[in-house]
Design an enzyme around this catalytic site. Structure first.
Site, PDB file in Angstrom:
ATOM      1  N   SER A 143      -1.818  -8.541  14.701  1.00 60.77           N
ATOM      2  CA  SER A 143      -1.037  -7.301  14.692  1.00 60.77           C
ATOM      3  C   SER A 143      -1.681  -6.249  13.804  1.00 60.77           C
ATOM      4  CB  SER A 143       0.376  -7.607  14.182  1.00 60.77           C
ATOM      5  OG  SER A 143       1.078  -6.431  13.881  1.00 60.77           O
ATOM      6  N   TYR A 168       6.143 -10.525   7.975  1.00 64.28           N
ATOM      7  CA  TYR A 168       5.558 -10.607   9.315  1.00 64.28           C
ATOM      8  C   TYR A 168       4.055 -10.364   9.249  1.00 64.28           C
ATOM      9  CZ  TYR A 168       4.293  -9.185  14.060  1.00 64.28           C
ATOM     10  OH  TYR A 168       3.671  -9.066  15.280  1.00 64.28           O
TER      11      TYR A 168
END
Length: 337
Positions: A143, A168
């Site tokens: 990501s 995350y």
């Protein structure tokens, strides 16, 4: 080739499965269909590729597609240390595309355990299975969040990324390090892809595209964080999937490094307010904007340097924001109305 796609009921995973089966690969999709967001949306995605069940899909049971003879599906947790290795042993995959993960920056502040279980324990289980059952190539989702508050733009995979500002992001950076270690120790071909702000039809209801469109269309207050002083490298789903397909269809050559990491984005950031204005224009409705402060874990700008992926795989993102928003809104109206 025989390909496992984890996260197959998810936004990107569903689109990838659909494209792979149309290229005549033998594809097995896997997903745990958790309730982080609408399970109905996940099941409806699966119906689009012929996976239907009168009730909720059962765990550890093979479902064959009614539309594609080369697609089947299992409901399974990637952290399942018993059933996942058994699946690898039986099916003998050539390639694994690991898109399964607990998604969402903000939710990681509320439920950190879900990120540890899926993104760390689950990813370690995927790596072990790929090592033990001679997978030829592991492709996994990272990501843009790993860049944290990086001020240098565009973001390059050569940049330091050791200061994530959300759990995350920390789990995604951990995946990259774990993947490198397995590749180095066990000669496993691994490619990581750092996704940048993906949007498009069948997107998640916690993503910006849905939140903006839904608020504007239904005359609800639209929360605009950091008072709109944000830029995102919005990348349409078709461009993302085409990039993944290019990596899938070109196995790493023996003389090429076994471990590779790429950005995959439009490489053309757009101001958040301009993105909202495009949605307003196409819906013919003005948003009721509610200006908010910056959120914890959020960043001011994302901007992908995708040049290495372009050079190695001829990756060419084609869809501009106007076209992408139009395609999303057409789907949104047909699905939610």
């Amino acid at each position: 080739m025989k390909i496992l796609v984890t996260g197959a009921a998810g936004f990107i995973g569903f689109h990838l499965c659909e494209k792979l089966v149309k290229q005549n690969h033998e594809v097995i999709g896997l997903d745990n269909i958790n309730d982080y967001y609408s399970q109905e949306l996940k099941l409806d995605r699966l119906k689009e590729v012929g996976i239907e069940s009168e009730d909720m899909i059962d765990f550890n049971k093979k479902y064959n597609s009614s539309l594609y003879c080369n697609f089947s599906f299992f409901r399974l947790n990637i952290e399942d240390r018993k059933n996942l290795p058994e699946l690898f042993k039986i099916e003998k995959f050539d390639i694994v595309c690991n898109l399964a993960a607990q998604a969402g920056v903000r939710y990681s502040l509320e439920n950190p355990e879900a990120y540890i279980d899926s993104n760390l324990v689950g990813f370690a289980n995927i790596l072990e299975c790929c090592k033990n059952y001679e997978v030829k190539h592991l492709i996994y989702a990272s990501s843009s969040s790993v860049y944290g508050q990086n001020k240098k733009v565009p973001f390059s995979t050569e940049d330091r990324v050791d200061q994530p500002i959300s759990l995350y992001a920390a789990t995604k950076r951990s995946n990259e390090i774990m993947a490198y270690t397995y590749s180095h120790l066990y000669d496993l071909p691994v490619t990581g892809l750092r996704f940048f702000t993906v949007y498009g039809p069948w997107g998640r209801p916690d993503m910006a595209m849905f939140l903006f469109a839904n608020a504007i269309k239904n005359a609800k207050p639209l929360k605009v964080f950091n008072e709109g002083k944000l830029e995102r490298d919005f990348t349409f789903i078709d461009d993302i999937v085409n990039g993944i397909l290019a990596v899938v269809n070109k196995l790493p050559a023996s003389e090429v490094a076994k471990y590779r990491l790429y950005n995959i984005g439009k490489s053309k950031p757009i101001n958040l307010l301009n993105f909202i204005e495009e949605i307003e224009d196409q819906l013919g409705v003005k948003a009721k904007r509610q200006m908010m402060a910056m959120q914890p874990g959020d960043v001011e700008q994302t901007w992908a340097d995708s040049a290495p992926l372009m050079a190695d795989y001829d990756y060419q993102p084609m869809v501009e924001v106007k076209e992408g928003v139009a395609k999303y809104l057409a789907w949104y109206k047909s699905y939610y109305d």
